[in-house]
Design a protein around this motif. Sequence first.
Motif, PDB file in Angstrom:
ATOM      1  N   MET A 184       0.670  -1.155   0.064  1.00  0.00           N
ATOM      2  CA  MET A 184       0.061  -0.025  -0.051  1.00  0.00           C
ATOM      3  C   MET A 184       0.863   1.469  -0.069  1.00  0.00           C
ATOM      4  O   MET A 184       1.848   1.553   0.850  1.00  0.00           O
ATOM      5  N   LYS A 185       0.631   1.959  -0.787  1.00  0.00           N
ATOM      6  CA  LYS A 185       1.634   3.206  -0.994  1.00  0.00           C
ATOM      7  C   LYS A 185       1.290   4.238  -0.131  1.00  0.00           C
ATOM      8  O   LYS A 185      -0.001   4.418   0.333  1.00  0.00           O
ATOM      9  N   GLU A 186       2.030   5.308   0.411  1.00  0.00           N
ATOM     10  CA  GLU A 186       1.833   6.327   1.181  1.00  0.00           C
ATOM     11  C   GLU A 186       1.843   7.602   0.489  1.00  0.00           C
ATOM     12  O   GLU A 186       2.678   7.777  -0.405  1.00  0.00           O
ATOM     13  N   ASP A 187       0.846   8.459   0.753  1.00  0.00           N
ATOM     14  CA  ASP A 187       0.796   9.750  -0.098  1.00  0.00           C
ATOM     15  C   ASP A 187       1.633  10.896   0.580  1.00  0.00           C
ATOM     16  O   ASP A 187       1.213  11.284   1.865  1.00  0.00           O
ATOM     17  N   ARG A 188       2.535  11.060   0.157  1.00  0.00           N
ATOM     18  CA  ARG A 188       3.675  12.195   0.758  1.00  0.00           C
ATOM     19  C   ARG A 188       3.678  13.302   0.026  1.00  0.00           C
ATOM     20  O   ARG A 188       3.215  13.321  -1.190  1.00  0.00           O
ATOM     21  N   PRO A 189       4.098  14.367   0.554  1.00  0.00           N
ATOM     22  CA  PRO A 189       4.389  14.729   1.833  1.00  0.00           C
ATOM     23  C   PRO A 189       3.174  14.603   2.961  1.00  0.00           C
ATOM     24  O   PRO A 189       2.172  14.656   2.510  1.00  0.00           O
ATOM     25  N   CYS A 190       3.476  14.747   4.184  1.00  0.00           N
ATOM     26  CA  CYS A 190       2.423  14.669   5.375  1.00  0.00           C
ATOM     27  C   CYS A 190       1.873  16.101   5.101  1.00  0.00           C
ATOM     28  O   CYS A 190       2.532  17.036   5.238  1.00  0.00           O
ATOM     29  N   ARG A 191       0.532  16.164   5.386  1.00  0.00           N
ATOM     30  CA  ARG A 191      -0.209  17.169   5.711  1.00  0.00           C
ATOM     31  C   ARG A 191      -0.285  17.662   6.947  1.00  0.00           C
ATOM     32  O   ARG A 191       0.163  16.904   7.877  1.00  0.00           O
ATOM     33  N   PRO A 192      -0.101  18.924   7.711  1.00  0.00           N
ATOM     34  CA  PRO A 192       0.095  19.368   9.130  1.00  0.00           C
ATOM     35  C   PRO A 192      -1.167  18.822   9.934  1.00  0.00           C
ATOM     36  O   PRO A 192      -0.814  18.232  10.785  1.00  0.00           O
ATOM     37  N   LEU A 193      -2.450  18.796   9.062  1.00  0.00           N
ATOM     38  CA  LEU A 193      -3.531  18.659   9.928  1.00  0.00           C
ATOM     39  C   LEU A 193      -4.685  17.668   9.027  1.00  0.00           C
ATOM     40  O   LEU A 193      -4.930  18.454   8.122  1.00  0.00           O
ATOM     41  N   ALA A 194      -5.093  16.590   9.640  1.00  0.00           N
ATOM     42  CA  ALA A 194      -6.279  16.024   8.854  1.00  0.00           C
ATOM     43  C   ALA A 194      -7.562  16.088   9.760  1.00  0.00           C
ATOM     44  O   ALA A 194      -7.517  15.835  11.140  1.00  0.00           O
ATOM     45  N   SER A 209      -4.299   5.510  -1.780  1.00  0.00           N
ATOM     46  CA  SER A 209      -3.232   5.893  -1.013  1.00  0.00           C
ATOM     47  C   SER A 209      -3.409   5.741   0.424  1.00  0.00           C
ATOM     48  O   SER A 209      -4.567   6.460   0.807  1.00  0.00           O
ATOM     49  N   VAL A 210      -2.441   5.659   1.151  1.00  0.00           N
ATOM     50  CA  VAL A 210      -2.537   5.899   2.481  1.00  0.00           C
ATOM     51  C   VAL A 210      -2.151   7.473   2.703  1.00  0.00           C
ATOM     52  O   VAL A 210      -1.169   8.101   2.185  1.00  0.00           O
ATOM     53  N   LEU A 211      -2.688   8.113   3.594  1.00  0.00           N
ATOM     54  CA  LEU A 211      -2.941   9.505   3.851  1.00  0.00           C
ATOM     55  C   LEU A 211      -2.105   9.897   5.077  1.00  0.00           C
ATOM     56  O   LEU A 211      -2.235   9.391   6.113  1.00  0.00           O
ATOM     57  N   CYS A 212      -1.144  10.977   5.060  1.00  0.00           N
ATOM     58  CA  CYS A 212      -0.221  11.182   6.084  1.00  0.00           C
ATOM     59  C   CYS A 212      -0.431  12.508   6.594  1.00  0.00           C
ATOM     60  O   CYS A 212      -0.860  13.402   5.917  1.00  0.00           O
ATOM     61  N   ALA A 213      -0.618  12.529   7.877  1.00  0.00           N
ATOM     62  CA  ALA A 213      -1.005  14.039   8.641  1.00  0.00           C
ATOM     63  C   ALA A 213      -0.124  14.041   9.925  1.00  0.00           C
ATOM     64  O   ALA A 213       0.058  12.918  10.461  1.00  0.00           O
ATOM     65  N   ARG A 214       0.490  15.340  10.264  1.00  0.00           N
ATOM     66  CA  ARG A 214       1.138  15.444  11.631  1.00  0.00           C
ATOM     67  C   ARG A 214       0.219  15.393  12.701  1.00  0.00           C
ATOM     68  O   ARG A 214       0.716  14.804  13.862  1.00  0.00           O
ATOM     69  N   ALA A 215      -1.114  15.856  12.612  1.00  0.00           N
ATOM     70  CA  ALA A 215      -2.060  15.565  13.702  1.00  0.00           C
ATOM     71  C   ALA A 215      -3.275  15.272  13.176  1.00  0.00           C
ATOM     72  O   ALA A 215      -3.764  15.608  11.934  1.00  0.00           O
ATOM     73  N   VAL A 216      -4.196  14.833  14.047  1.00  0.00           N
ATOM     74  CA  VAL A 216      -5.426  14.427  13.547  1.00  0.00           C
ATOM     75  C   VAL A 216      -6.759  14.837  14.579  1.00  0.00           C
ATOM     76  O   VAL A 216      -6.389  14.819  15.821  1.00  0.00           O
ATOM     77  N   ILE A 217      -7.805  15.381  13.841  1.00  0.00           N
ATOM     78  CA  ILE A 217      -8.892  15.847  14.723  1.00  0.00           C
ATOM     79  C   ILE A 217      -9.870  14.616  14.411  1.00  0.00           C
ATOM     80  O   ILE A 217     -10.391  14.775  13.210  1.00  0.00           O
ATOM     81  N   LEU A 218     -10.560  13.890  15.067  1.00  0.00           N
ATOM     82  CA  LEU A 218     -11.547  12.820  14.910  1.00  0.00           C
ATOM     83  C   LEU A 218     -12.771  13.320  15.200  1.00  0.00           C
ATOM     84  O   LEU A 218     -13.259  13.576  16.254  1.00  0.00           O
ATOM     85  N   ALA A 219     -13.520  13.767  14.118  1.00  0.00           N
ATOM     86  CA  ALA A 219     -14.965  14.333  14.377  1.00  0.00           C
ATOM     87  C   ALA A 219     -15.759  13.187  13.699  1.00  0.00           C
ATOM     88  O   ALA A 219     -16.774  13.874  12.892  1.00  0.00           O
ATOM     89  N   THR A 220     -15.956  12.130  14.097  1.00  0.00           N
ATOM     90  CA  THR A 220     -16.726  11.051  13.240  1.00  0.00           C
ATOM     91  C   THR A 220     -18.033  10.904  13.915  1.00  0.00           C
ATOM     92  O   THR A 220     -18.854   9.752  13.288  1.00  0.00           O
TER      93      THR A 220
END
Length: 369
Positions: A1-11, A128-139
């Motif tokens: 599984m490929k990774e989507d780079r570069p990382c986004r700061p926040l997801a 693609s796997v999505l990369c983030a430095r920080a994550v907010i879960l509002a699910t």
Amino acid sequence: MKEDRPCRPLAVVGAGAAGLSAALWAARLGWMPAVFEAADRPGGQLQAVHQPIIDYLGLPARDGPELIRLFLDHLRQAGVSIALGVPIAGILHRTEPRPHFLLVPGKKTGPPDAGVPASTDRKNGGASVLCARAVILATGTRPRRLGVPGEALIAESAWSSTSRNAERFHGRAVVIVGGGDRAVEGALNVAPHAAVVTLLVRGAALKARSALRQKLPSHRNIRIFYRTVIRRIEASDGPGPRYRLLLAPSDGPPSEAGAGKTEESLPPVLTADDVLLRIGMEPVLPPIWTEASDPGRSQAEDAFLAAGGAMLEETVPEGIWIAGDAALPASERSVAAAVGSGMQAAKRAVLWLEAQQILSEADASEAGG
């Protein structure tokens, strides 16, 4: 599984009221987020609100979809876009070379919606796997299930709205499971049309607001069975009601303050044309793994349940924040609370990102010095 780079700061995962609020605040504070929504339409549970919203300060709306449009207009002005149809199946926490999270997209279900607002897109809907430095879960949350044999028989209608087209219950035998506001409100909505409405309450008393409880005696076709649970649901043979509900006394205490009184003895079997579940909500949170852990039950979901329905931030990895209904106890869930919770999560995430940036710059300075 490929990774989507570069990382986004926040997801931001989830585009209901909390997720949209978090995204707006993050953008306002200079950290444009990547926003992902599993459904084909943003708005979360507001999409199912078909009554006027009269208690959101300064912004009354005809219904939930109208309030969503106002929210989206605001986000569009801020330059925030939303990737729709991107469910997040799990989150992997990595610490090297810097703390970050890999968001693993799951399989999308359901047909695409043709009426997607202009501020949304599906360009991030690949594998693609999505990369983030920080994550907010509002699910958000979903309706809690009974967990009894035969429940699948009522799956399509168990959470049907009673405030919209209530006349469809005309002449029918309706059973509503629950004793809170939504259960009693549902009974009051259906009663003018149904032949009989039966409330099955697990406890010894209704938990609904007194203003709702006081309306029940005026509907003679509403009956209530306290300390009652469904053990099994069966399809009924032949003409007449569609379901047979096998009932049993609950394991609750024999008495408690404000206990209600069942006016007739509990039948072993109850027949019904419709069975509506109003037994509360549970969190919708993706599994969160570390590189050393095995994929399995969501750490965040375990913590939510252990906390009695209120998420504690200390129970998830540093760099992840929970916002909205999944972070709030049932008694405090509202549009206003979700918007405020999204703001809090965004501010905390931004402060954390800025601290990480300062540390990274300090490390780079030491390495170069």
